[in-house]
Enzyme design. Structure first.
Site, mmCIF file in Angstrom:
data_model
loop_
_atom_site.group_PDB
_atom_site.id
_atom_site.type_symbol
_atom_site.label_atom_id
_atom_site.label_comp_id
_atom_site.label_asym_id
_atom_site.label_seq_id
_atom_site.Cartn_x
_atom_site.Cartn_y
_atom_site.Cartn_z
ATOM 1 C CB SER A 100 -3.888 -5.582 3.544
ATOM 2 O OG SER A 100 -4.196 -4.395 2.874
ATOM 3 C CB SER A 106 -3.760 -4.726 -0.516
ATOM 4 O OG SER A 106 -2.872 -5.074 0.546
ATOM 5 C CE LYS A 114 -0.775 -7.970 -0.136
ATOM 6 N NZ LYS A 114 -1.121 -7.160 1.041
HETATM 7 N N1 GLN Z 1 -6.438 -0.081 2.857
HETATM 8 C C1 GLN Z 1 -5.261 0.380 3.522
HETATM 9 C C2 GLN Z 1 -4.403 1.156 2.561
HETATM 10 O O1 GLN Z 1 -4.773 1.271 1.434
HETATM 11 C C3 GLN Z 1 -4.504 -0.769 4.117
HETATM 12 C C4 GLN Z 1 -3.742 -1.564 3.141
HETATM 13 C C5 GLN Z 1 -2.859 -2.591 3.746
HETATM 14 O O2 GLN Z 1 -3.080 -3.037 4.880
HETATM 15 N N2 GLN Z 1 -1.833 -2.983 3.011
HETATM 16 O O3 GLN Z 1 -3.377 1.650 2.909
#
Ligand code: GLN
Length: 490
Positions: free
Chosen positions: A184, A160, A85
């Site tokens: 994410s 994400s 990632k």
């Molecule tokens: N959807 C959550 C956010 O936008 C989690 C994102 C993540 O785990 N990086 O913060």
């Protein structure tokens, strides 16, 4: 005939050991697959074919000498092509966090999690797409455009770590690294029909992970099944002097078959089945729990009473920490700069132009929540409620060994569905945020498909540092079911 890309990680490792294939051949297969599919999927932001072929060549030499004398153990990940990632630093390779503000940035060092895999002989194919600075649940917030779900290209892959999940689902790599601050790893794994492990807070070094919410960020991995996640987890995990929050606790060597399902206590939290969730999600999750019951587990309903407070608490704490972490991106130290009339104009123009709207929204929310006079009312209060959420888990784990629940209220939604409605997007995270607030590990894996043919995921949650139980319990499920073997036809 089975294509090389259809093998899972452990099968590929076996094929390398027996001399049936080479790392160079596996790497070429993945690169060809990326070439064929990634125009449609858009999982990668950067490819590193030269580096990958060079690493594959060294891995082949290592495997060859292992075969000759076999005295030094050969890591299972040696010679295996992986994706990373794009929030994890890889020395000299563009690392953008899905943001224009880091366009062209090449870090001078590699993240510990990635470095350990490289040392074990893994091959890095490239960097995968992400919501900007990992803020989002659909990978639509990437400044470089969305990733498409390999099961249905007009759907989101989740986020994400959507690029990593899509790359694994489309068999462009054997596994991928992701990060989980609020879901994410687990949610995109669920949307793409792969298995994703969110590690305990402090289990894997965050050194070289570009910080989002420092008290929540964890490095995790995605693969085709739990057995494939295990070798990646054991290599990444463990103390790192470069991250002061990385725990010294030893990482157990997980023996996957060493779980006694008979009598294993699984709790199903009633707060995780809410009005408005997709019926097929609830049905598949309850059926999967039934599979555990038929294998001898003792299932009971439990309560995690503060679950509904996770969304407001997380969306105060995460933006607050983000507002501090992202202060360093100012056009002076990293990435491009927009020249201005004076220093202040330069800061404002660079940050105003090069950050996307979701990132700016969170910086403003977080700055407000931390400002004098409001700190106690917002950030301080959120931290207190966070303690209650953590206590819910501690109490539940007095009564049960694992918690089973849905990962997300729905399957993958259409690209653009939440358009300009950030609140609707935040609500997608209801079932994943609590584990991050409590610091406990979770594993998401496919347990069915909806009427549109989209994967449905379930997550198991374990006490802090009990990743082994998650891997074992998921492996037990995957040994008697076949959902994880389904593949999108791309
Ligand atoms: N959807 C959550 C956010 O936008 C989690 C994102 C993540 O785990 N990086 O913060």
């Amino acid at each position: 005939m089975t294509e090389l890309s259809d093998l899972n990680l452990l099968e590929a490792a076996q094929a390398l050991r027996s001399g049936m294939t080479t790392s160079q051949e596996l790497t070429e297969t993945c690169l060809a697959r990326i070439e064929a599919c990634d125009d449609a999927v858009q999982a990668f932001l950067a490819l590193t074919p030269d580096l990958a072929m060079q690493q594959a060549k060294s891995a082949d030499e290592r495997i060859l000498s292992w075969r000759k004398k076999s005295d030094e153990p050969l890591p299972l990940v040696c010679g295996i092509p992986l994706a990373v990632k794009d929030v994890l630093c890889l020395q000299d390779v563009p690392t953008t966090c899905g943001s224009r503000i880091l366009e062209g940035f090449r870090p001078p060092y590699t993240a510990t999690s990635v470095q350990r895999l490289i040392q074990a002989g893994s091959v890095i194919l490239g960097k995968t797409n992400t919501d900007e600075f990992a803020m989002g649940s659909s990978t639509e917030n990437s400044a470089y455009g969305p990733t498409h779900n390999p099961w249905k290209l007009e759907r989101v892959p989740g986020g994400s770590s959507g690029g990593s999940a899509a790359a694994v689902a489309a068999r462009m790599c054997f596994a991928a690294l992701g990060t989980d601050t609020g879901g994410s790893v687990r949610q995109p794994a669920s949307f793409c029909g792969v298995s994703g492990l969110k590690t305990s807070y402090g289990r894997v070094s965050r050194y070289g992970l570009i910080a989002y919410g420092s008290s929540l960020d964890t490095v995790g991995c995605l693969a085709r099944n739990a057995a494939d996640l295990q070798p990646i987890f054991t290599i990444m995990a463990g103390h790192d002097p470069l991250d002061s929050t990385c725990l010294v606790d030893p990482v157990p060597q997980v023996s996957l078959d060493q779980i006694e399902l008979r009598g294993l206590r699984i709790g199903v939290p009633r707060e995780y089945f809410i009005e408005g969730m997709q019926t097929e999600v609830e049905t598949s999750v309850r059926e999967a729990v039934g599979v555990y019951e038929s294998l001898g587990a003792v299932v009971s309903e439990i309560s995690l009473p503060h679950t509904d407070l996770a969304v407001p608490v997380y969306y105060l704490i995460a933006p607050a920490e983000a507002s501090a972490n992202l202060a360093r991106f100012d056009g002076i130290r990293f990435g491009p700069r927009i020249e201005g009339a004076d220093l202040l104009a330069e800061y404002l123009d660079t940050r105003g132009t090069l950050f996307g709207s979701e990132v700016k929204r969170r910086i403003m929310l977080g700055t407000y929540a931390l400002s004098a006079g409001y700190y106690d009312a917002y950030y301080g209060q959120a931290q207190k409620v966070r303690t209650l959420i953590k206590a819910d888990f501690e109490e539940a784990f007095q009564k049960v060994d694992l918690i089973a629940c849905p990962v997300a209220p729905t399957t993958a939604f259409p690209i653009g569905q939440h358009g300009d409605d950030p609140l609707a997007m935040y609500l997608e995270d209801v079932f994943t945020l609590p584990a991050n607030l409590a610091g406990v590990p979770g594993l998401s894996f496919p347990v069915g498909y909806d009427s549109d043919g989209l994967p449905i995921g379930m997550q198991l949650i374990a006490p802090h540092l009990a990743e082994a139980s998650l891997l074992q319990a998921t492996h037990a499920y995957q040994s008697t079911t076949a959902w994880h073997k389904e593949q999108p036809s791309l």
